[in-house]
Scaffold this active site. Structure first.
Site, PDB file in Angstrom:
ATOM      1  N   SER A  16     -56.815 -22.531 -49.755  1.00 34.36           N
ATOM      2  CA  SER A  16     -58.070 -22.301 -50.273  1.00 34.36           C
ATOM      3  C   SER A  16     -58.432 -23.784 -50.870  1.00 34.36           C
ATOM      4  CB  SER A  16     -58.159 -21.300 -51.272  1.00 34.36           C
ATOM      5  OG  SER A  16     -57.106 -21.299 -52.206  1.00 34.36           O
ATOM      6  N   GLU A  18     -61.146 -25.754 -53.632  1.00 32.18           N
ATOM      7  CA  GLU A  18     -62.151 -25.612 -54.600  1.00 32.18           C
ATOM      8  C   GLU A  18     -63.170 -26.796 -54.623  1.00 32.18           C
ATOM      9  OE1 GLU A  18     -60.454 -24.228 -58.602  1.00 32.18           O
ATOM     10  OE2 GLU A  18     -61.683 -26.072 -59.432  1.00 32.18           O
ATOM     11  N   TYR A  50     -67.706 -23.370 -61.937  1.00 30.05           N
ATOM     12  CA  TYR A  50     -69.000 -22.999 -62.876  1.00 30.05           C
ATOM     13  C   TYR A  50     -68.938 -23.974 -63.851  1.00 30.05           C
ATOM     14  CZ  TYR A  50     -71.786 -19.027 -64.759  1.00 30.05           C
ATOM     15  OH  TYR A  50     -72.856 -18.493 -65.212  1.00 30.05           O
ATOM     16  N   ALA A  52     -69.511 -26.640 -67.156  1.00 30.08           N
ATOM     17  CA  ALA A  52     -69.447 -26.532 -68.453  1.00 30.08           C
ATOM     18  C   ALA A  52     -70.584 -25.863 -69.089  1.00 30.08           C
ATOM     19  CB  ALA A  52     -69.160 -27.934 -69.063  1.00 30.08           C
ATOM     20  N   HIS A  78     -66.611 -19.108 -59.269  1.00 27.86           N
ATOM     21  CA  HIS A  78     -66.106 -19.016 -60.533  1.00 27.86           C
ATOM     22  C   HIS A  78     -66.972 -18.672 -61.620  1.00 27.86           C
ATOM     23  CE1 HIS A  78     -62.620 -22.195 -59.714  1.00 27.86           C
ATOM     24  NE2 HIS A  78     -63.140 -21.865 -58.527  1.00 27.86           N
ATOM     25  N   ARG A 108     -62.455 -18.133 -69.375  1.00 28.50           N
ATOM     26  CA  ARG A 108     -62.889 -18.261 -70.457  1.00 28.50           C
ATOM     27  C   ARG A 108     -64.015 -19.452 -70.545  1.00 28.50           C
ATOM     28  NH1 ARG A 108     -60.038 -20.689 -75.656  1.00 28.50           N
ATOM     29  NH2 ARG A 108     -60.803 -22.460 -74.378  1.00 28.50           N
ATOM     30  N   ASP A 110     -63.935 -24.137 -70.798  1.00 28.15           N
ATOM     31  CA  ASP A 110     -63.499 -25.000 -71.994  1.00 28.15           C
ATOM     32  C   ASP A 110     -64.494 -25.207 -72.830  1.00 28.15           C
ATOM     33  OD1 ASP A 110     -60.978 -25.815 -71.154  1.00 28.15           O
ATOM     34  OD2 ASP A 110     -61.539 -26.910 -69.399  1.00 28.15           O
ATOM     35  N   ALA A 128     -61.044 -14.603 -71.501  1.00 29.27           N
ATOM     36  CA  ALA A 128     -61.150 -14.238 -70.101  1.00 29.27           C
ATOM     37  C   ALA A 128     -60.782 -12.847 -69.835  1.00 29.27           C
ATOM     38  CB  ALA A 128     -60.247 -15.294 -69.184  1.00 29.27           C
ATOM     39  N   TYR A 149     -51.031 -20.694 -66.387  1.00 31.17           N
ATOM     40  CA  TYR A 149     -50.804 -22.082 -67.008  1.00 31.17           C
ATOM     41  C   TYR A 149     -49.356 -22.387 -66.639  1.00 31.17           C
ATOM     42  CZ  TYR A 149     -55.563 -22.014 -67.853  1.00 31.17           C
ATOM     43  OH  TYR A 149     -56.859 -21.648 -67.834  1.00 31.17           O
ATOM     44  N   LYS A 169     -54.594  -9.953 -68.871  1.00 32.91           N
ATOM     45  CA  LYS A 169     -55.660 -10.353 -67.910  1.00 32.91           C
ATOM     46  C   LYS A 169     -55.224  -9.524 -66.433  1.00 32.91           C
ATOM     47  CE  LYS A 169     -55.729 -15.019 -68.053  1.00 32.91           C
ATOM     48  NZ  LYS A 169     -56.225 -16.390 -68.239  1.00 32.91           N
ATOM     49  N   GLN A 180     -53.019 -23.497 -62.835  1.00 33.95           N
ATOM     50  CA  GLN A 180     -53.764 -24.894 -63.169  1.00 33.95           C
ATOM     51  C   GLN A 180     -52.843 -26.065 -62.356  1.00 33.95           C
ATOM     52  OE1 GLN A 180     -55.714 -27.132 -64.064  1.00 33.95           O
ATOM     53  NE2 GLN A 180     -56.142 -25.974 -66.156  1.00 33.95           N
ATOM     54  N   PHE A 220     -57.408 -36.393 -66.323  1.00 35.32           N
ATOM     55  CA  PHE A 220     -57.511 -34.801 -66.302  1.00 35.32           C
ATOM     56  C   PHE A 220     -56.086 -34.001 -66.914  1.00 35.32           C
ATOM     57  CE2 PHE A 220     -60.102 -35.001 -61.881  1.00 35.32           C
ATOM     58  CZ  PHE A 220     -61.145 -35.046 -62.615  1.00 35.32           C
ATOM     59  N   HIS A 270     -53.804 -23.426 -53.280  1.00 35.20           N
ATOM     60  CA  HIS A 270     -55.360 -23.733 -53.745  1.00 35.20           C
ATOM     61  C   HIS A 270     -55.437 -25.204 -54.143  1.00 35.20           C
ATOM     62  CE1 HIS A 270     -59.163 -22.421 -55.416  1.00 35.20           C
ATOM     63  NE2 HIS A 270     -58.968 -23.281 -56.384  1.00 35.20           N
TER      64      HIS A 270
HETATM   65  P1  FAD Z   1     -58.174 -17.241 -71.548  1.00 39.77           P
HETATM   66  O1  FAD Z   1     -57.236 -16.428 -70.621  1.00 39.77           O
HETATM   67  O2  FAD Z   1     -59.111 -16.539 -72.343  1.00 39.77           O
HETATM   68  O3  FAD Z   1     -57.120 -18.191 -72.484  1.00 39.77           O
HETATM   69  C1  FAD Z   1     -57.526 -19.340 -73.079  1.00 39.77           C
HETATM   70  C2  FAD Z   1     -56.700 -19.618 -74.529  1.00 39.77           C
HETATM   71  O4  FAD Z   1     -57.005 -18.206 -75.310  1.00 39.77           O
HETATM   72  C3  FAD Z   1     -55.290 -19.463 -74.122  1.00 39.77           C
HETATM   73  O5  FAD Z   1     -54.574 -20.454 -75.119  1.00 39.77           O
HETATM   74  C4  FAD Z   1     -54.598 -17.957 -74.335  1.00 39.77           C
HETATM   75  O6  FAD Z   1     -53.249 -17.891 -74.681  1.00 39.77           O
HETATM   76  C5  FAD Z   1     -55.354 -17.566 -75.491  1.00 39.77           C
HETATM   77  N1  FAD Z   1     -55.980 -16.200 -75.376  1.00 39.77           N
HETATM   78  C6  FAD Z   1     -56.302 -15.769 -74.260  1.00 39.77           C
HETATM   79  N2  FAD Z   1     -56.290 -14.152 -74.626  1.00 39.77           N
HETATM   80  C7  FAD Z   1     -56.532 -14.134 -75.823  1.00 39.77           C
HETATM   81  C8  FAD Z   1     -56.662 -13.129 -76.977  1.00 39.77           C
HETATM   82  N3  FAD Z   1     -56.967 -11.745 -76.190  1.00 39.77           N
HETATM   83  N4  FAD Z   1     -56.461 -13.331 -78.000  1.00 39.77           N
HETATM   84  C9  FAD Z   1     -56.016 -14.586 -78.626  1.00 39.77           C
HETATM   85  N5  FAD Z   1     -55.775 -15.670 -77.704  1.00 39.77           N
HETATM   86  C10 FAD Z   1     -56.052 -15.398 -76.583  1.00 39.77           C
HETATM   87  N6  FAD Z   1     -63.334 -24.126 -66.297  1.00 39.77           N
HETATM   88  C11 FAD Z   1     -64.952 -24.175 -66.134  1.00 39.77           C
HETATM   89  O7  FAD Z   1     -65.631 -24.426 -67.134  1.00 39.77           O
HETATM   90  N7  FAD Z   1     -65.283 -23.720 -64.958  1.00 39.77           N
HETATM   91  C12 FAD Z   1     -64.419 -23.302 -63.887  1.00 39.77           C
HETATM   92  O8  FAD Z   1     -65.010 -23.138 -62.875  1.00 39.77           O
HETATM   93  C13 FAD Z   1     -63.067 -23.495 -63.939  1.00 39.77           C
HETATM   94  N8  FAD Z   1     -62.253 -23.011 -63.056  1.00 39.77           N
HETATM   95  C14 FAD Z   1     -60.984 -23.042 -63.155  1.00 39.77           C
HETATM   96  C15 FAD Z   1     -60.134 -22.637 -62.188  1.00 39.77           C
HETATM   97  C16 FAD Z   1     -58.625 -22.370 -62.300  1.00 39.77           C
HETATM   98  C17 FAD Z   1     -57.714 -22.021 -61.101  1.00 39.77           C
HETATM   99  C18 FAD Z   1     -58.048 -22.947 -63.592  1.00 39.77           C
HETATM  100  C19 FAD Z   1     -56.845 -22.785 -63.815  1.00 39.77           C
HETATM  101  C20 FAD Z   1     -58.874 -23.231 -64.654  1.00 39.77           C
HETATM  102  C21 FAD Z   1     -60.097 -23.212 -64.313  1.00 39.77           C
HETATM  103  N9  FAD Z   1     -61.290 -23.560 -65.437  1.00 39.77           N
HETATM  104  C22 FAD Z   1     -62.608 -23.771 -65.146  1.00 39.77           C
HETATM  105  C23 FAD Z   1     -60.617 -24.236 -66.773  1.00 39.77           C
HETATM  106  C24 FAD Z   1     -60.602 -22.930 -67.702  1.00 39.77           C
HETATM  107  O9  FAD Z   1     -61.875 -22.460 -67.988  1.00 39.77           O
HETATM  108  C25 FAD Z   1     -59.780 -23.501 -69.176  1.00 39.77           C
HETATM  109  O10 FAD Z   1     -58.608 -23.660 -68.892  1.00 39.77           O
HETATM  110  C26 FAD Z   1     -59.906 -22.784 -70.453  1.00 39.77           C
HETATM  111  O11 FAD Z   1     -59.595 -23.599 -71.268  1.00 39.77           O
HETATM  112  C27 FAD Z   1     -59.171 -21.254 -70.309  1.00 39.77           C
HETATM  113  O12 FAD Z   1     -59.797 -20.337 -69.582  1.00 39.77           O
HETATM  114  P2  FAD Z   1     -58.708 -18.970 -69.432  1.00 39.77           P
HETATM  115  O13 FAD Z   1     -59.663 -18.367 -68.341  1.00 39.77           O
HETATM  116  O14 FAD Z   1     -57.535 -19.560 -68.963  1.00 39.77           O
HETATM  117  O15 FAD Z   1     -59.030 -18.376 -70.742  1.00 39.77           O
END
Ligand code: FAD
Length: 297
Positions: A16, A18, A50, A52, A78, A108, A110, A128, A149, A169, A180, A220, A270
């Site tokens: 895939s 991106e 998607y 920032a 995304h 979630r 960044d 997320a 991760y 999740k 990642q 990065f 990916h």
């Molecule tokens: P989460 O799963 O919510 O985790 C974030 C942090 O919170 C982690 O440290 C986790 O341990 C902690 N956590 C999770 N759940 C809980 C909970 N219930 N209580 C307390 N702590 C918790 N970013 C963008 O802006 N746009 C994109 O399109 C994008 N695409 C991506 C695609 C991929 C394949 C990857 C790997 C990353 C992408 N990102 C993107 C980056 C991503 O948004 C960041 O890495 C972000 O910081 C974390 O997102 P997450 O969905 O993993 O968050």
């Protein structure tokens, strides 16, 4: 097609690509040409990020539906929680469903540039896993992917806790995990065994970013907490001001990574293409020659 079904029924690795939405109409047209070009390599699906703060919301939806409905490639949108209320997120989900999109990666997001911590929108979602819960409820038929991760998320307090949240999740409805970027395969294999040990059974798709520029990859990796092994750093150093040489090393390294990943059971790869088709195409063409499976075209 839901990508979970693609992984479940595959007879070959699922590749895939991106892409991120360009800012201008010219950029968009150029990207669609790139997507069509890479489409000849028959990716399992293509995803569109998607931006920032939800800044690319409309362009993400428009691109992902053009890729699916006009170019005819399977597509995944995304979606992040950043800067959006629950109602905003529901609206995006409804628009994606109306466009016939069947796959979403729920993130979630960044913290905005300059900020170090993520602050949820007052009427929005903090994790997320909350977004996944919302999607399952609102659009039960959508296939949901989530981020994983191998080197642990930068904000996590421990690797175990990070993995526990990944498991959450999955329990809430993620059917595919995409990782990642990483440059050392041992990080992926260790992550997969730790994930299996806590009961995560979904496909875990390795995320690979072909290096094309040394300063950029250093930036990065610093941001996302991935490490560059010292042997790769040493190889890259002489190419610091030579993007062509850096891209060549990037392709060689990615080919070696992908060959081992696929031979040892990864369900696909990916590619973080950064909207450039050259390196990804070179990697895939080499892989198709070197691995035991072949494609018709
Ligand atoms: P989460 O799963 O919510 O985790 C974030 C942090 O919170 C982690 O440290 C986790 O341990 C902690 N956590 C999770 N759940 C809980 C909970 N219930 N209580 C307390 N702590 C918790 N970013 C963008 O802006 N746009 C994109 O399109 C994008 N695409 C991506 C695609 C991929 C394949 C990857 C790997 C990353 C992408 N990102 C993107 C980056 C991503 O948004 C960041 O890495 C972000 O910081 C974390 O997102 P997450 O969905 O993993 O968050």
């Amino acid at each position: 097609m839901r990508i979970a079904n693609l992984f479940a029924t595959r007879t070959e690795p699922v590749f895939s690509f991106e892409f991120f939405p360009p800012q201008t109409d010219e950029g968009r047209d150029a990207l669609l040409r790139t997507v069509s070009e890479l489409g000849a390599l028959r990716p399992g699906f293509v995803s569109v990020t998607y931006g920032a703060g939800g800044s690319t919301r409309d362009r993400t939806i428009e691109l992902v539906s053009t890729i699916k409905n006009s170019i005819g490639l399977e597509a995944m949108a995304h979606l992040t929680c950043v800067g959006s209320s629950r109602d905003d997120l529901r609206t995006v989900l409804d628009r994606l469903s109306a466009a016939g999109i069947e796959n979403v990666i729920a993130l979630r997001g960044d913290p905005p540039r300059g900020a170090t911590t993520f602050v949820p929108h007052a009427g929005g979602l903090a994790h997320a896993s909350d977004l996944i819960e919302m999607i399952r409820d609102r659009c039960p038929a959508l296939c949901i992917a989530a981020a994983g991760y191998p080197e642990t998320h930068v904000e996590a307090t421990s690797a175990e806790e990070d993995l526990a949240y990944l498991a959450l999740k999955v329990r809430r409805g993620a059917e595919v995990v995409i990782t990642q970027l990483f440059f050392e395969n041992s990080r992926y294999f260790d992550f997969v065994s730790r994930a299996r040990a806590v009961g995560i059974t979904t496909p875990i798709v390795p995320g690979i970013m072909p290096i094309t520029n040394v300063a950029q990859i250093e930036r990065f990796t610093k941001m996302c907490g991935a490490s560059i092994p010292s042997s790769l750093r040493l190889r890259l150093e002489p190419a610091r001001n030579d993007p062509e040489a850096a891209a060549r090393i990037g392709v060689e390294h990615a080919v070696a990574q992908c060959e081992e990943l696929l031979k040892r059971g990864a369900p696909g790869v990916h590619f973080y293409t950064l909207n450039r088709s050259g390196s990804t195409r070179d990697i895939l063409v080499t892989l198709m020659r070197s691995l035991p499976w072949r494609r018709a075209s």
